[in-house]
Design a protein around this motif. Structure first.
Motif, PDB file in Angstrom:
ATOM      1  N   SER A 156       0.837  -1.559   0.067  1.00 33.23           N
ATOM      2  CA  SER A 156       0.271  -0.055   0.174  1.00 33.23           C
ATOM      3  C   SER A 156       0.727   1.810   0.031  1.00 33.23           C
ATOM      4  O   SER A 156       2.117   1.238   0.538  1.00 33.23           O
ATOM      5  N   ARG A 157       0.172   2.723  -0.543  1.00 34.44           N
ATOM      6  CA  ARG A 157       1.056   3.072  -0.588  1.00 34.44           C
ATOM      7  C   ARG A 157       1.375   3.954   1.041  1.00 34.44           C
ATOM      8  O   ARG A 157       2.836   4.292   1.201  1.00 34.44           O
ATOM      9  N   GLU A 158       0.648   3.312   1.952  1.00 40.76           N
ATOM     10  CA  GLU A 158       1.401   4.184   3.350  1.00 40.76           C
ATOM     11  C   GLU A 158       2.964   2.965   4.009  1.00 40.76           C
ATOM     12  O   GLU A 158       2.998   3.526   4.137  1.00 40.76           O
ATOM     13  N   GLU A 159       2.490   1.634   3.571  1.00 41.53           N
ATOM     14  CA  GLU A 159       3.837   0.756   3.597  1.00 41.53           C
ATOM     15  C   GLU A 159       5.002   1.208   2.725  1.00 41.53           C
ATOM     16  O   GLU A 159       6.071   1.009   3.558  1.00 41.53           O
ATOM     17  N   MET A 160       4.816   1.810   2.143  1.00 48.52           N
ATOM     18  CA  MET A 160       5.736   2.127   1.022  1.00 48.52           C
ATOM     19  C   MET A 160       6.661   3.230   1.349  1.00 48.52           C
ATOM     20  O   MET A 160       7.525   3.224   1.122  1.00 48.52           O
ATOM     21  N   ALA A 161       5.833   3.355   1.251  1.00 45.97           N
ATOM     22  CA  ALA A 161       6.554   5.356   2.601  1.00 45.97           C
ATOM     23  C   ALA A 161       7.532   4.762   3.650  1.00 45.97           C
ATOM     24  O   ALA A 161       7.357   5.906   3.960  1.00 45.97           O
ATOM     25  N   GLN A 162       7.133   3.858   4.600  1.00 47.91           N
ATOM     26  CA  GLN A 162       8.078   3.306   5.430  1.00 47.91           C
ATOM     27  C   GLN A 162       9.305   2.855   4.750  1.00 47.91           C
ATOM     28  O   GLN A 162      10.237   2.011   5.538  1.00 47.91           O
ATOM     29  N   VAL A 163       9.329   2.615   3.190  1.00 49.16           N
ATOM     30  CA  VAL A 163      10.952   1.275   2.473  1.00 49.16           C
ATOM     31  C   VAL A 163      11.833   2.793   2.437  1.00 49.16           C
ATOM     32  O   VAL A 163      11.242   3.543   2.117  1.00 49.16           O
ATOM     33  N   THR A 164      13.030   2.242   2.680  1.00 48.97           N
ATOM     34  CA  THR A 164      14.024   3.207   2.146  1.00 48.97           C
ATOM     35  C   THR A 164      14.296   2.235   1.305  1.00 48.97           C
ATOM     36  O   THR A 164      15.003   0.911   1.363  1.00 48.97           O
ATOM     37  N   LEU A 165      14.755   2.800   0.213  1.00 51.55           N
ATOM     38  CA  LEU A 165      15.650   2.031  -1.233  1.00 51.55           C
ATOM     39  C   LEU A 165      17.262   2.402  -0.744  1.00 51.55           C
ATOM     40  O   LEU A 165      17.200   3.035  -1.037  1.00 51.55           O
ATOM     41  N   ALA A 166      18.009   1.250  -1.152  1.00 54.43           N
ATOM     42  CA  ALA A 166      19.047   2.078  -1.482  1.00 54.43           C
ATOM     43  C   ALA A 166      19.924   1.220  -2.768  1.00 54.43           C
ATOM     44  O   ALA A 166      20.553  -0.139  -3.348  1.00 54.43           O
ATOM     45  N   TYR A 167      20.100   2.470  -3.296  1.00 55.73           N
ATOM     46  CA  TYR A 167      20.681   1.782  -5.079  1.00 55.73           C
ATOM     47  C   TYR A 167      22.087   1.758  -4.422  1.00 55.73           C
ATOM     48  O   TYR A 167      23.352   2.508  -3.580  1.00 55.73           O
ATOM     49  N   GLU A 202       3.401  12.242  -4.036  1.00 52.43           N
ATOM     50  CA  GLU A 202       3.538  12.135  -2.380  1.00 52.43           C
ATOM     51  C   GLU A 202       4.395  10.875  -1.833  1.00 52.43           C
ATOM     52  O   GLU A 202       5.596  11.405  -1.351  1.00 52.43           O
ATOM     53  N   VAL A 203       4.329   9.835  -2.220  1.00 52.90           N
ATOM     54  CA  VAL A 203       4.708   8.848  -1.774  1.00 52.90           C
ATOM     55  C   VAL A 203       6.722   8.917  -2.484  1.00 52.90           C
ATOM     56  O   VAL A 203       7.265   9.486  -1.751  1.00 52.90           O
ATOM     57  N   ALA A 204       6.334   8.793  -3.139  1.00 52.56           N
ATOM     58  CA  ALA A 204       7.794   9.197  -4.108  1.00 52.56           C
ATOM     59  C   ALA A 204       8.338  10.801  -3.930  1.00 52.56           C
ATOM     60  O   ALA A 204       9.694  10.346  -3.530  1.00 52.56           O
ATOM     61  N   ALA A 205       8.155  11.327  -3.186  1.00 53.45           N
ATOM     62  CA  ALA A 205       8.790  12.474  -2.455  1.00 53.45           C
ATOM     63  C   ALA A 205       9.356  12.316  -1.408  1.00 53.45           C
ATOM     64  O   ALA A 205      10.033  13.089  -0.581  1.00 53.45           O
ATOM     65  N   ARG A 206       8.631  11.044  -0.386  1.00 56.97           N
ATOM     66  CA  ARG A 206       9.085  10.572   0.881  1.00 56.97           C
ATOM     67  C   ARG A 206      10.266   9.469   0.698  1.00 56.97           C
ATOM     68  O   ARG A 206      10.536   9.397   1.809  1.00 56.97           O
ATOM     69  N   VAL A 207      10.126   9.020   0.146  1.00 53.29           N
ATOM     70  CA  VAL A 207      10.570   7.706   0.325  1.00 53.29           C
ATOM     71  C   VAL A 207      12.272   8.306   0.230  1.00 53.29           C
ATOM     72  O   VAL A 207      12.461   8.613  -1.025  1.00 53.29           O
TER      73      VAL A 207
END
Ligand code: PEP
Length: 252
Positions: A156-167, A202-207
């Motif tokens: 969900s969007r809420e779940e994705m907002a809790q994720v951090t990505l590492a390239y 919004e999620v893209a701007a937060r993660v």
């Protein structure tokens, strides 16, 4: 809007005394790090409980390097999300290239680990990146898309907002070769676009999207200044107080 996160992946290093000394040094020097930057250590499992107690209430956060996706059960050697929470962790790495290469983590395993972490109230740091052959064959964008799709769609969007990505380009991990700022920014921009397409602006701007791969204080200045780089996942240089804090204060 996205505070920089400087995370130290200790990998399979540090006995208890060494870990205690490293944390003592980081805590002693943490005041030099600008208040808006966040610090995270990811020690091996054996040190989590005692270092969790040591950093509790400080500005240094605790995370683990892996988890089992089930809450509990007959999974000899497994460490679950609730166990990591119990040890004081807030974060957990998922899909580090060394897990993918040496332990076969992929597909449904990564999918389940991301969900197991979120269910336990942990913030997954989902790692992805191309190897040298893939970069030289101009396949970086496809590889990043495939790894993104391995574990993240369906959240969900809420779940994705809790994720951090590492390239973390595999060719830059532990090799002393760092991605140029241009290469790193381009990969981060691709990932941000994928976040936006999959989960909205919004999620893209937060993660947060961290960069990892031979980060040192000297190259951190240029990398951390880039618009889509929101911190660093640091391996080798996180094992010494001066180099870790050098990265955490870079360009400040
Ligand atoms: C890592 O293992 O995540 C990493 C980035 O290692 P190093 O900084 O040593 O390249």
């Amino acid at each position: 809007m996205r505070p920089l996160l400087i995370a130290g992946n200790w990998k399979m290093h540090m006995l208890r005394e060494e870990g205690q000394a490293l944390v003592a040094g980081i805590l002693a020097g943490a005041a030099q790090v600008p208040a808006e930057r966040e610090l995270l250590i990811l020690p091996p499992f054996t040190l989590l409980v005692e270092l969790g107690a040591r950093v509790a209430g400080s500005r240094v956060d605790l995370g683990a390097q892996d988890l089992h996706w089930e809450e509990s059960g007959a999974f000899t050697s497994g460490i679950s999300g609730p166990m990591l929470r119990d040890a004081g962790c807030r974060y957990v790495l998922v899909g580090h290239s060394e897990r993918r290469e040496h332990f076969g983590d992929s597909g449904v395993v990564l999918w389940n680990k991301v969900r197991g972490a979120l269910k336990a109230g942990l913030r997954p740091i989902y790692c992805l990146g191309e190897n040298l052959d893939q970069r030289e064959a101009d396949r970086t964008a496809d590889v990043l898309a495939a790894q993104f799709n391995e574990a993240l769609p369906g959240l969900s969007r809420e779940e994705m907002a809790q994720v951090t990505l590492a390239y973390e380009p595999v060719w830059a991990i532990g090799t002393g070769r760092t991605a140029t700022p241009e290469i790193a920014q381009e990969a981060h921009r691709l990932l941000r676009r994928r976040l936006s397409e999959g989960f909205g602006e919004e999620v893209a701007a937060r993660v947060r999207i961290l960069y990892g791969g031979s980060v040192k204080s000297e190259n951190a200045v240029g990398l951390l200044a880039l618009p889509d780089i929101d911190g660093a996942l640091v391996g080798g240089a996180s094992l010494r107080v001066e180099s870790f804090l050098g990265i955490a204060t870079a360009g400040a």
